[in-house]
Design an enzyme around this catalytic site. Structure first.
Site, PDB file in Angstrom:
ATOM      1  N   GLY A  13       5.820   4.946   2.200  1.00 48.76           N
ATOM      2  CA  GLY A  13       5.645   3.627   1.571  1.00 48.76           C
ATOM      3  C   GLY A  13       6.903   3.161   0.866  1.00 48.76           C
ATOM      4  O   GLY A  13       6.847   2.413  -0.108  1.00 48.76           O
ATOM      5  N   GLY A  16       7.530  -0.500   0.169  1.00 49.36           N
ATOM      6  CA  GLY A  16       6.560  -1.188  -0.685  1.00 49.36           C
ATOM      7  C   GLY A  16       7.075  -1.464  -2.093  1.00 49.36           C
ATOM      8  O   GLY A  16       8.219  -1.154  -2.426  1.00 49.36           O
ATOM      9  N   GLN A  17       6.177  -2.043  -2.897  1.00 51.21           N
ATOM     10  CA  GLN A  17       6.578  -2.502  -4.233  1.00 51.21           C
ATOM     11  C   GLN A  17       7.144  -1.365  -5.087  1.00 51.21           C
ATOM     12  O   GLN A  17       8.247  -1.470  -5.616  1.00 51.21           O
ATOM     13  CB  GLN A  17       5.368  -3.126  -4.957  1.00 51.21           C
ATOM     14  CG  GLN A  17       5.748  -3.749  -6.296  1.00 51.21           C
ATOM     15  CD  GLN A  17       4.551  -3.980  -7.228  1.00 51.21           C
ATOM     16  OE1 GLN A  17       3.445  -3.484  -6.976  1.00 51.21           O
ATOM     17  NE2 GLN A  17       4.771  -4.726  -8.285  1.00 51.21           N
ATOM     18  N   ASP A  58       3.843   6.964  10.485  1.00 51.84           N
ATOM     19  CA  ASP A  58       2.500   6.443  10.235  1.00 51.84           C
ATOM     20  C   ASP A  58       1.716   7.612   9.657  1.00 51.84           C
ATOM     21  O   ASP A  58       1.451   8.591  10.372  1.00 51.84           O
ATOM     22  CB  ASP A  58       1.897   5.957  11.571  1.00 51.84           C
ATOM     23  CG  ASP A  58       0.465   5.475  11.409  1.00 51.84           C
ATOM     24  OD1 ASP A  58      -0.132   5.664  10.326  1.00 51.84           O
ATOM     25  OD2 ASP A  58      -0.068   4.903  12.388  1.00 51.84           O
ATOM     26  N   ILE A  59       1.375   7.541   8.380  1.00 50.62           N
ATOM     27  CA  ILE A  59       0.766   8.736   7.755  1.00 50.62           C
ATOM     28  C   ILE A  59      -0.601   9.075   8.340  1.00 50.62           C
ATOM     29  O   ILE A  59      -1.096  10.176   8.149  1.00 50.62           O
ATOM     30  CB  ILE A  59       0.702   8.654   6.203  1.00 50.62           C
ATOM     31  CG1 ILE A  59      -0.206   7.514   5.715  1.00 50.62           C
ATOM     32  CG2 ILE A  59       2.088   8.565   5.591  1.00 50.62           C
ATOM     33  CD1 ILE A  59      -0.580   7.641   4.237  1.00 50.62           C
ATOM     34  N   TYR A 148     -11.019   0.542  -2.147  1.00 56.53           N
ATOM     35  CA  TYR A 148      -9.767   1.081  -2.683  1.00 56.53           C
ATOM     36  C   TYR A 148     -10.049   2.098  -3.798  1.00 56.53           C
ATOM     37  O   TYR A 148      -9.505   3.205  -3.808  1.00 56.53           O
ATOM     38  CB  TYR A 148      -8.919  -0.074  -3.201  1.00 56.53           C
ATOM     39  CG  TYR A 148      -7.642   0.319  -3.896  1.00 56.53           C
ATOM     40  CD1 TYR A 148      -6.582   0.864  -3.194  1.00 56.53           C
ATOM     41  CD2 TYR A 148      -7.495   0.119  -5.269  1.00 56.53           C
ATOM     42  CE1 TYR A 148      -5.395   1.204  -3.837  1.00 56.53           C
ATOM     43  CE2 TYR A 148      -6.312   0.440  -5.919  1.00 56.53           C
ATOM     44  CZ  TYR A 148      -5.269   0.990  -5.199  1.00 56.53           C
ATOM     45  OH  TYR A 148      -4.098   1.317  -5.843  1.00 56.53           O
ATOM     46  N   LYS A 152      -9.359   6.183  -4.064  1.00 59.54           N
ATOM     47  CA  LYS A 152      -8.496   6.767  -5.104  1.00 59.54           C
ATOM     48  C   LYS A 152      -9.215   7.888  -5.858  1.00 59.54           C
ATOM     49  O   LYS A 152      -8.598   8.890  -6.225  1.00 59.54           O
ATOM     50  CB  LYS A 152      -7.993   5.668  -6.056  1.00 59.54           C
ATOM     51  CG  LYS A 152      -6.949   4.754  -5.427  1.00 59.54           C
ATOM     52  CD  LYS A 152      -5.654   5.516  -5.138  1.00 59.54           C
ATOM     53  CE  LYS A 152      -4.675   4.742  -4.316  1.00 59.54           C
ATOM     54  NZ  LYS A 152      -3.481   5.511  -3.913  1.00 59.54           N
ATOM     55  N   ILE A 178       1.271  -3.177 -11.670  1.00 60.73           N
ATOM     56  CA  ILE A 178       2.713  -2.982 -11.842  1.00 60.73           C
ATOM     57  C   ILE A 178       3.449  -4.304 -11.604  1.00 60.73           C
ATOM     58  O   ILE A 178       3.261  -4.951 -10.576  1.00 60.73           O
ATOM     59  CB  ILE A 178       3.249  -1.892 -10.881  1.00 60.73           C
ATOM     60  CG1 ILE A 178       2.494  -0.565 -11.069  1.00 60.73           C
ATOM     61  CG2 ILE A 178       4.758  -1.690 -11.074  1.00 60.73           C
ATOM     62  CD1 ILE A 178       2.615   0.083 -12.426  1.00 60.73           C
TER      63      ILE A 178
HETATM   64  N1  SER Z   1      -2.428  -2.905  -8.539  1.00 58.87           N
HETATM   65  C1  SER Z   1      -3.458  -2.373  -7.708  1.00 58.87           C
HETATM   66  C2  SER Z   1      -4.285  -3.431  -7.114  1.00 58.87           C
HETATM   67  O1  SER Z   1      -4.380  -4.483  -7.699  1.00 58.87           O
HETATM   68  C3  SER Z   1      -4.338  -1.477  -8.521  1.00 58.87           C
HETATM   69  O2  SER Z   1      -3.908  -0.186  -8.416  1.00 58.87           O
HETATM   70  O3  SER Z   1      -4.871  -3.228  -6.098  1.00 58.87           O
END
Ligand code: SER
Length: 325
Positions: A13, A16-17, A58-59, A148, A152, A178
């Site tokens: 990743g 990614g951000q 590709d994980i 999601y 997690k 973040i």
């Molecule tokens: N920043 C993430 C989201 O909004 C949360 O871990 O999906």
């Protein structure tokens, strides 16, 4: 020192951000050639490409990861590849596949190759509507309502399982939203906080997809990177938790953020038109108790709302002037 045994680092990743900035910081710290950036499909920035090795993987396809692990003799993985909360609601099966099956592949490879350490990010999304919302404790109810969030929770448990069962040193943090100026987030619920900054600079107006009184825990990228690396370097004998550390830095409502931006851009206007992401935001905590992270590995944030806003706007203004955004 624990860092001496982390010699060849793989970041998934990395486009990614968080991954993009984490990779650059790890390269600064451990040497450019020792940090292998990997992405899935998105084209990497020239900054990432020019500073060290880059590979596509590709994980969810174990052999694609294994090939890179062998090629570079990897001993540490930061698994930053993930599908975030909003996309996870639109494509639940993809979210499961990447966040669960992909993670399982990473942990299996780390076990088979006897790796030194693995970082697996978690999130405030592990909490749900029945979790205490204010000062959410470290050890509390984990009954999320998003795909999601449930990936997690399972990820945290799987990481802890690998530690207990196979003695693999897996560590992880429950990131809040973040905020960053380098790579925009993709597909998350807390993305409105980042978008508000970008649009304030570009158009002086923003239509926010959550209500103005929505409060969520947030963090500025430099603190996020510091937390990640500090946890990975922490003395393992001091850790009572492993894959599920709460960390906190600031909490604010969407309107409080808009007001802070207005202090710098007085004619900035924000409207609020909540969409399906409001329900996700409403299921998450408003503030977080991070005393375990503070006690076990010395976590302490540096930025608050005011210092972050000043820094973000300065960085984005420069990028805007250069025509980058
Ligand atoms: N920043 C993430 C989201 O909004 C949360 O871990 O999906």
């Amino acid at each position: 020192m624990p860092t001496d045994d982390m010699k060849r680092i793989l970041v998934t990743g990395a486009v990614g951000q968080i991954g993009s900035e984490l990779t650059m910081e790890l390269r600064k710290k451990y040497g450019n050639d020792n940090v292998i950036a990997t992405g899935h499909k998105t084209k990497p920035s020239s900054r990432l490409l020019d500073s060290g090795p880059f590979e596509f993987i590709d994980i969810t396809k174990k052999e694609t990861v294994e090939r890179i692990v062998k090629k570079y003799d990897v001993d540490t993985i930061y698994n930053m590849a993930a599908i975030l909360s909003a996309v996870g609601e639109e494509k639940p099966m993809l979210c499961w596949n990447v966040n669960i099956n992909g993670l399982y592949n990473i942990l299996e490879i780390a076990r088979e190759y006897e790796m030194t350490r693995v970082f697996i990010p978690s999130s405030i999304a592990v909490f749900g509507p029945n979790t205490p919302k204010e000062n959410t404790p470290q050890d509390t109810v984990l009954k999320p309502t998003t795909m999601y969030g449930l990936t997690k929770v399972a990820g945290e448990l799987l990481g802890d399982y690998y530690f207990r069962r196979f003695n693999l040193d897996v560590r992880g943090i429950r990131y809040p939203g973040i905020i960053s100026s380098e790579t925009p987030p993709g597909g998350g619920t807390t993305d409105y906080a980042v978008e508000m900054f970008y649009e304030a600079i570009r158009k002086k107006k923003y239509v926010c997809f959550v209500k103005k009184d929505t409060v969520l825990p947030m963090m500025y990228m430099p603190d996020c990177i510091k937390a990640t690396i500090d946890l990975m370097e922490a003395d393992i004998s001091k850790l009572q938790h492993h894959c599920d550390f709460n960390i906190a830095s600031m909490s604010f409502s969407a309107e409080e953020l808009a007001d802070e931006i207005k202090k710098h851009i007085p004619d900035f206007r924000c409207e609020y038109k909540p969409d399906f992401r409001q329900a996700i935001a409403d299921s998450w905590p408003r503030s977080i108790d991070d005393s375990a992270a503070r006690k076990e590995w010395g976590w302490e944030p540096r930025y608050d709302l005011s210092s972050m806003t000043k820094d973000m706007l300065g960085k984005l203004r420069k990028r805007h002037e250069m025509g980058e955004i």
